[in-house]
Write a protein that holds these residues in place. Sequence first.
Motif, short mmCIF file in Angstrom:
data_model
loop_
_atom_site.label_atom_id
_atom_site.label_comp_id
_atom_site.label_asym_id
_atom_site.label_seq_id
_atom_site.Cartn_x
_atom_site.Cartn_y
_atom_site.Cartn_z
N ASN A 58 1.05 -1.27 0.14
CA ASN A 58 -0.12 0.09 0.03
C ASN A 58 0.81 1.18 -0.01
OD1 ASN A 58 0.80 0.18 2.82
ND2 ASN A 58 -0.72 -1.38 3.38
N LEU A 59 0.28 2.40 -0.13
CA LEU A 59 1.15 3.77 -0.05
C LEU A 59 1.73 3.94 1.29
CD1 LEU A 59 -1.35 5.72 -2.46
CD2 LEU A 59 0.85 4.94 -3.03
N TYR A 60 1.01 3.50 2.36
CA TYR A 60 2.11 3.78 3.54
C TYR A 60 3.13 2.77 3.58
CZ TYR A 60 3.07 2.03 8.37
OH TYR A 60 3.65 1.89 9.46
N GLY A 61 3.22 1.72 2.85
CA GLY A 61 4.45 0.83 2.82
C GLY A 61 5.43 1.55 1.69
N VAL A 62 4.81 1.92 0.74
CA VAL A 62 5.89 2.89 -0.22
C VAL A 62 6.41 3.89 0.69
CG1 VAL A 62 5.95 4.50 -2.04
CG2 VAL A 62 4.43 2.56 -2.22
N SER A 63 5.82 4.50 1.76
CA SER A 63 6.25 5.79 2.40
C SER A 63 7.51 5.04 3.23
CB SER A 63 5.11 6.53 3.25
OG SER A 63 4.90 5.83 4.39
N LYS A 64 7.11 3.84 3.80
CA LYS A 64 8.24 3.48 4.72
C LYS A 64 9.33 2.99 3.87
CE LYS A 64 6.10 3.87 8.50
NZ LYS A 64 6.87 4.95 9.57
N ALA A 65 9.25 2.37 2.91
CA ALA A 65 10.49 1.99 2.01
C ALA A 65 11.18 3.23 1.56
CB ALA A 65 9.80 1.34 0.65
N SER A 66 10.59 4.22 1.27
CA SER A 66 11.13 5.61 0.85
C SER A 66 11.82 6.08 2.07
CB SER A 66 10.03 6.55 0.48
OG SER A 66 9.55 6.22 -0.60
N GLY A 67 11.42 5.81 3.32
CA GLY A 67 12.08 6.22 4.36
C GLY A 67 13.44 5.49 4.61
N GLU A 68 13.45 4.29 4.34
CA GLU A 68 14.83 3.38 4.17
C GLU A 68 15.81 4.20 3.25
OE1 GLU A 68 13.36 -0.43 3.37
OE2 GLU A 68 12.17 -0.85 5.02
N VAL A 69 15.23 4.28 2.21
CA VAL A 69 16.23 4.99 1.17
C VAL A 69 16.74 6.34 1.60
CG1 VAL A 69 16.39 5.88 -1.19
CG2 VAL A 69 14.92 3.91 -0.97
N LEU A 70 15.86 7.13 2.06
CA LEU A 70 16.19 8.41 2.97
C LEU A 70 17.41 7.82 3.86
CD1 LEU A 70 13.12 10.60 3.34
CD2 LEU A 70 15.08 11.24 2.19
N GLY A 71 17.09 6.98 4.67
CA GLY A 71 18.21 6.69 5.56
C GLY A 71 19.81 6.37 5.01
N ARG A 72 19.47 5.53 3.84
CA ARG A 72 20.53 4.97 3.06
C ARG A 72 21.49 6.27 2.71
NH1 ARG A 72 23.90 0.27 2.40
NH2 ARG A 72 25.64 1.42 2.32
N TYR A 73 20.61 7.29 2.02
CA TYR A 73 21.42 8.36 1.86
C TYR A 73 22.04 8.99 2.74
CZ TYR A 73 22.16 13.23 0.66
OH TYR A 73 22.60 14.50 0.24
N TYR A 74 21.26 9.22 3.99
CA TYR A 74 21.95 10.10 5.15
C TYR A 74 23.31 9.30 5.56
CZ TYR A 74 19.04 13.85 4.75
OH TYR A 74 18.27 15.11 4.02
N HIS A 75 22.99 7.72 5.75
CA HIS A 75 24.10 6.94 6.19
C HIS A 75 25.36 7.27 5.14
CE1 HIS A 75 26.56 3.77 7.24
NE2 HIS A 75 26.61 3.38 5.94
N ASP A 76 25.19 7.16 4.00
CA ASP A 76 26.38 7.13 3.07
C ASP A 76 26.98 8.49 2.98
OD1 ASP A 76 26.49 4.45 1.90
OD2 ASP A 76 24.74 4.80 0.51
N GLU A 77 26.13 9.51 3.09
CA GLU A 77 26.52 10.80 3.00
C GLU A 77 27.11 11.55 4.30
OE1 GLU A 77 26.48 11.90 -0.32
OE2 GLU A 77 27.17 14.03 0.41
N HIS A 78 26.50 11.13 5.26
CA HIS A 78 26.87 11.69 6.28
C HIS A 78 27.37 10.83 7.59
CE1 HIS A 78 25.31 15.58 4.96
NE2 HIS A 78 24.27 14.83 4.51
N ASP A 79 27.55 9.57 7.21
CA ASP A 79 28.06 8.39 8.23
C ASP A 79 27.11 8.38 9.39
OD1 ASP A 79 29.94 6.68 8.41
OD2 ASP A 79 31.10 7.90 9.88
N LEU A 80 25.71 8.54 9.51
CA LEU A 80 24.88 8.29 10.46
C LEU A 80 24.48 6.77 10.36
CD1 LEU A 80 22.68 9.49 12.09
CD2 LEU A 80 21.16 9.42 10.24
N SER A 81 24.72 6.20 11.65
CA SER A 81 24.47 4.57 11.76
C SER A 81 22.65 4.57 11.76
CB SER A 81 24.72 4.28 13.16
OG SER A 81 26.15 4.10 13.02
N PHE A 82 22.21 3.98 10.82
CA PHE A 82 20.78 3.81 10.40
C PHE A 82 20.31 2.50 10.51
CE2 PHE A 82 16.87 3.96 7.92
CZ PHE A 82 16.37 4.85 8.27
#
Lengths: 252, 252
Positions: free
Chosen positions: A143-167
């Motif tokens: 569902n679109l809620y699930g889309v939003s959660k998967a997008s949150g995972e992608v955002l976390g990947r970016y902030y981890h890779d770019e800023h070394d945040l443990s996510f």
Amino acid sequence: MDDPVLLTGASGRVGQAILDGIGDDYDWRLLDREPPTGDTDHEFVVADVTDEAAVRDAVEGVGAIVHLAGDPRPEAPWESVLRNNIDGTQTILEAAVDEDIERFAFASSNHAVAHFETDREPDLYREHDDFRLDGTELPRPGNLYGVSKASGEVLGRYYHDEHDLSFAAVRIGNLTEGHPPIDYERGQAMWLSPRDCAHLFDCCLSADYGYEIVYGISDNDRKYYSLERAREVLGYDPEDNSAEWDGDEKVA
Amino acid sequence: MDDPVLLTGASGRVGQAILDGIGDDYDWRLLDREPPTGDTDHEFVVADVTDEAAVRDAVEGVGAIVHLAGDPRPEAPWESVLRNNIDGTQTILEAAVDEDIERFAFASSNHAVAHFETDREPDLYREHDDFRLDGTELPRPGNLYGVSKASGEVLGRYYHDEHDLSFAAVRIGNLTEGHPPIDYERGQAMWLSPRDCAHLFDCCLSADYGYEIVYGISDNDRKYYSLERAREVLGYDPEDNSAEWDGDEKVA
């Protein structure tokens, strides 16, 4: 962890399970859109995660964040999950890296991968079936809620890779109080007991990791989510198993 | 395909490459936020993809959609990619399934996976290196634009699984006119010539597939994106190779 831990969506079901289990183990700063209904032992910020200024204030001085806030309804309309879940998560991640936060645990969801069940149910929910998702698979939201959660995972990947945040993204199963869901095989397969939930987020706050996607379920006999990464990387050691229950009675 | 094909972002670089290559092969309905600067042989709709009513009108009666519209800047701010790229893609996908569109080709980007390059460059860009991304890997965006493209892929997965829409995400490399990028190894590794670009989207409009993530590059000697899925499932057969160029001169 000596610095406070910010817990967003603190008044929700997952937030309450965390506070019930490990409320005494950290110095919490709670955040929720609604004021607390009863007394609270912890600092409490009433704010919306889409309010950037309020989020920046809330993040100031904390050492880690457990981000649960968002529209939790699987049937939530797009405009709401876009704003509350996707945009809200980006807002708090941006504030987190500006504040040099070390660890960020994110409430993702079984709904991010629900379409893997299509054509595999109900066998998937039964003990004999050995199909497993392990967190390395591309999302298949239900569902679109699930889309939003998967997008949150992608955002976390970016902030981890770019800023070394443990996510750590925890794809939370079916958290119910008292006993596992009754007459609901899917819910029994993805049951997460409140104490296992608290323990898993405790692991996210104390383990060393870079970027992880793990499944948040108890050690159920019925399961199609692997617990391997959660055990290996985070040290997750669940105590509960929906198979130990007969309806609302514990039998094992 | 007898029904018209809707091409969004028609005036951009990718849109122009597609029209230059296969403009005569389909009955096009072009859409762009800006009116055409010159004459156009095709129906042209001036509309923003975030305008739901306009999008619904534009989608009516088409058989397929090539969705390129969005903020194309790698450095675009979050609020813009959230609205134009993520929300815009959801708007047109929702309209597409309501209209029973068969095929949807989506311009994803190399930026959705750019952080795989971290710690692997510059070897990654050279012929001897055999590291390959094949489209089954979880995204690792290099910027918020890349996050928005990865989110578009997730949206496509949902609309495919839920509504049986054929969805192809093309992670477009570096499309340049005339010749491959000069003195830029990364750009040479992910070069996509205009004619290969047109041919690849032609494949997306004619092949039979369910959900695919493919890489959009020419058959460069330097490469770290696999062309296997594009070849096998879509029938992509690229003609160009950045190694055949010495600067702006074709030598092979």
